[in-house]
Scaffold this active site. Sequence first.
Site, PDB file in Angstrom:
ATOM      1  CG  LEU A  30      34.186 -29.933 -61.668  1.00  0.00           C
ATOM      2  CD1 LEU A  30      33.817 -31.325 -61.111  1.00  0.00           C
ATOM      3  CD2 LEU A  30      32.898 -29.141 -61.891  1.00  0.00           C
ATOM      4  CG  ASN A  31      36.607 -25.230 -65.600  1.00  0.00           C
ATOM      5  OD1 ASN A  31      37.634 -25.592 -65.068  1.00  0.00           O
ATOM      6  ND2 ASN A  31      36.598 -24.775 -66.838  1.00  0.00           N
ATOM      7  CG  ASP A  32      34.394 -26.104 -69.294  1.00  0.00           C
ATOM      8  OD1 ASP A  32      34.093 -25.326 -68.378  1.00  0.00           O
ATOM      9  OD2 ASP A  32      34.927 -25.730 -70.358  1.00  0.00           O
ATOM     10  CD  GLN A  48      39.340 -27.987 -68.675  1.00  0.00           C
ATOM     11  OE1 GLN A  48      39.950 -26.935 -68.638  1.00  0.00           O
ATOM     12  NE2 GLN A  48      39.874 -29.085 -69.183  1.00  0.00           N
ATOM     13  CE1 TYR A  90      43.134 -23.767 -69.915  1.00  0.00           C
ATOM     14  CE2 TYR A  90      42.349 -22.410 -71.721  1.00  0.00           C
ATOM     15  CZ  TYR A  90      42.934 -22.516 -70.481  1.00  0.00           C
ATOM     16  OH  TYR A  90      43.307 -21.382 -69.807  1.00  0.00           O
ATOM     17  CB  SER A  91      36.940 -27.762 -72.648  1.00  0.00           C
ATOM     18  OG  SER A  91      36.656 -27.529 -71.298  1.00  0.00           O
ATOM     19  NE  ARG A 158      38.360 -20.978 -74.669  1.00  0.00           N
ATOM     20  CZ  ARG A 158      38.710 -19.706 -74.816  1.00  0.00           C
ATOM     21  NH1 ARG A 158      39.819 -19.384 -75.448  1.00  0.00           N
ATOM     22  NH2 ARG A 158      37.952 -18.741 -74.327  1.00  0.00           N
ATOM     23  CG  ASP A 159      36.315 -25.049 -75.480  1.00  0.00           C
ATOM     24  OD1 ASP A 159      37.393 -25.305 -74.911  1.00  0.00           O
ATOM     25  OD2 ASP A 159      35.639 -24.038 -75.217  1.00  0.00           O
ATOM     26  CD  GLU A 212      34.715 -19.758 -73.090  1.00  0.00           C
ATOM     27  OE1 GLU A 212      35.942 -19.717 -72.894  1.00  0.00           O
ATOM     28  OE2 GLU A 212      33.897 -19.694 -72.154  1.00  0.00           O
TER      29      GLU A 212
HETATM   30  C1  FRU Z   1      34.812 -22.726 -70.539  1.00  0.00           C
HETATM   31  C2  FRU Z   1      36.305 -22.668 -70.778  1.00  0.00           C
HETATM   32  C3  FRU Z   1      36.690 -23.320 -72.086  1.00  0.00           C
HETATM   33  C4  FRU Z   1      38.126 -23.729 -71.849  1.00  0.00           C
HETATM   34  C5  FRU Z   1      38.077 -24.146 -70.409  1.00  0.00           C
HETATM   35  C6  FRU Z   1      39.339 -23.909 -69.632  1.00  0.00           C
HETATM   36  O1  FRU Z   1      34.475 -22.666 -69.195  1.00  0.00           O
HETATM   37  O2  FRU Z   1      36.773 -21.342 -70.730  1.00  0.00           O
HETATM   38  O3  FRU Z   1      36.510 -22.497 -73.218  1.00  0.00           O
HETATM   39  O4  FRU Z   1      38.540 -24.741 -72.696  1.00  0.00           O
HETATM   40  O5  FRU Z   1      37.015 -23.420 -69.800  1.00  0.00           O
HETATM   41  O6  FRU Z   1      39.226 -24.418 -68.334  1.00  0.00           O
END
Ligand code: FRU
Length: 446
Positions: A30-32, A48, A90-91, A158-159, A212
């Site tokens: 898991l991330n963002d 994520q 992605y995010s 991004r994001d 980011e």
């Molecule tokens: C931040 C990031 C975002 C990207 C996502 C990819 O942690 O690098 O910039 O969209 O994670 O998982």
Amino acid sequence: MKQSSNYRTLKLPADPTALKYHLMPPMGWLNDPNGLCRFNGATHIFFQHSKDPKGGLKQWGHYSTVDYVNYKLHPIALTPDCGYDKDGVYSGSAFVHENKMHLYYTGNVKYDGDKERIMSGRDSNVLHVTSDDGMNFSGKELVLTNADYPQNLTRHVRDPKVFAKDGVYYMVLGARRKDDVGEVIFYESSDLKDWKYFQTMTSSEPLGYMWECPDYIFLDGQEVLLCCPQGVDTRGDRFQPLYNNGYFKVDRNQLSEFVEMDIGFDFYAPQTYTDNGKVIMIGWMGMPDVDYTNVNDDEWQHCLTIPRELVLVDGAIRQKPIEELKALRCGYFSGQSITLENNSFEMVLNDIQGDLYLKLREDVVISYENQLLRLDMGNSGQGRTSRILELAELTSLKIYSDITSLEIFVNDGINTISTRVYNDSCKIESNCQFEGYILEGFNIEI
Ligand code: FRU
């Protein structure tokens, strides 16, 4: 669109590192936090997610909750299944308008024949998806590509985070300039479909090479830009390695000095949403590209922070654990020394005067001396060591401890320190009086 239910659920009780009241991936990585919103009476928390616990192809996992005590795990919401996002969903963010959930995210595309990835070899598209019920999602609509971004930018844009101001919709995106300076770009729209370039914002002095996960919020009429700068050099006790998170106050498009928010080892990519007029932030309790480790990383990695309300006090943001978490309290304690059954608790030390010593696990100590607040961790940090914060005065600490995590709110949330920690000793000792509550875990319906 077809949904896949490809989670393999962890048997939480059998895993001694599993968290009791933090959202973990049901399997893998898991991330963002993504697409946070309150919609039709529930808070939707996308994230994520990758099936590979070491991180891999990214898709959007999905939880929801009505009360922050009972959660539902839903099927994967968005997977890479088209040419515009083939290397990762992605995010991105959610915007609720007229009973519709609008999701915007970055479609990541990598070129096989060009692995440069900064100036070339990558596409960063913005895609748009809608939902009438928060569970079923429309087809994907391409709204922006690299050709739409200013020409002084690299392929790293991004994001998208969408918000409204004075009846106009805006989208803010994080970007890396060709001269390696981080900034954000804004697009505007009147219908949430067609977006045109509006403006760019950056700091007066360069702050890192890439920003980011930007977010743009309004606190008591003050406009605030949040973002995560990468590549900022550590200066004394400012700017913790590796990547940072924090905010600028924005006045007439000028950015104030950058204020770091959470200086812990595991905090990154926070996102906000509004619930009942309150601005709530959830962060990723993790950090990319670090050399410290997580126990059980062959099974799963990382979690989200507790939701934190953001308020502006005397011109500075304070983070406060949301009130709803009080429903997890199931036992009271107080004193200067106590041994608990496990490490799931919240505690406060109010009216701290002078120096502090507080041992939270066998080799995890918080101390305050000579105007320095320190968190020192031994082996239980798994490579996480010390974080130090210069502080003219320490008045209070509020600590949320879970089985393998700590979130420390300093002086009523003016700073926070979030970190994972791996030690199951439960003896708390201090030179100051503390009180607190044992917390039960939340429920997750699969
Ligand atoms: C931040 C990031 C975002 C990207 C996502 C990819 O942690 O690098 O910039 O969209 O994670 O998982």
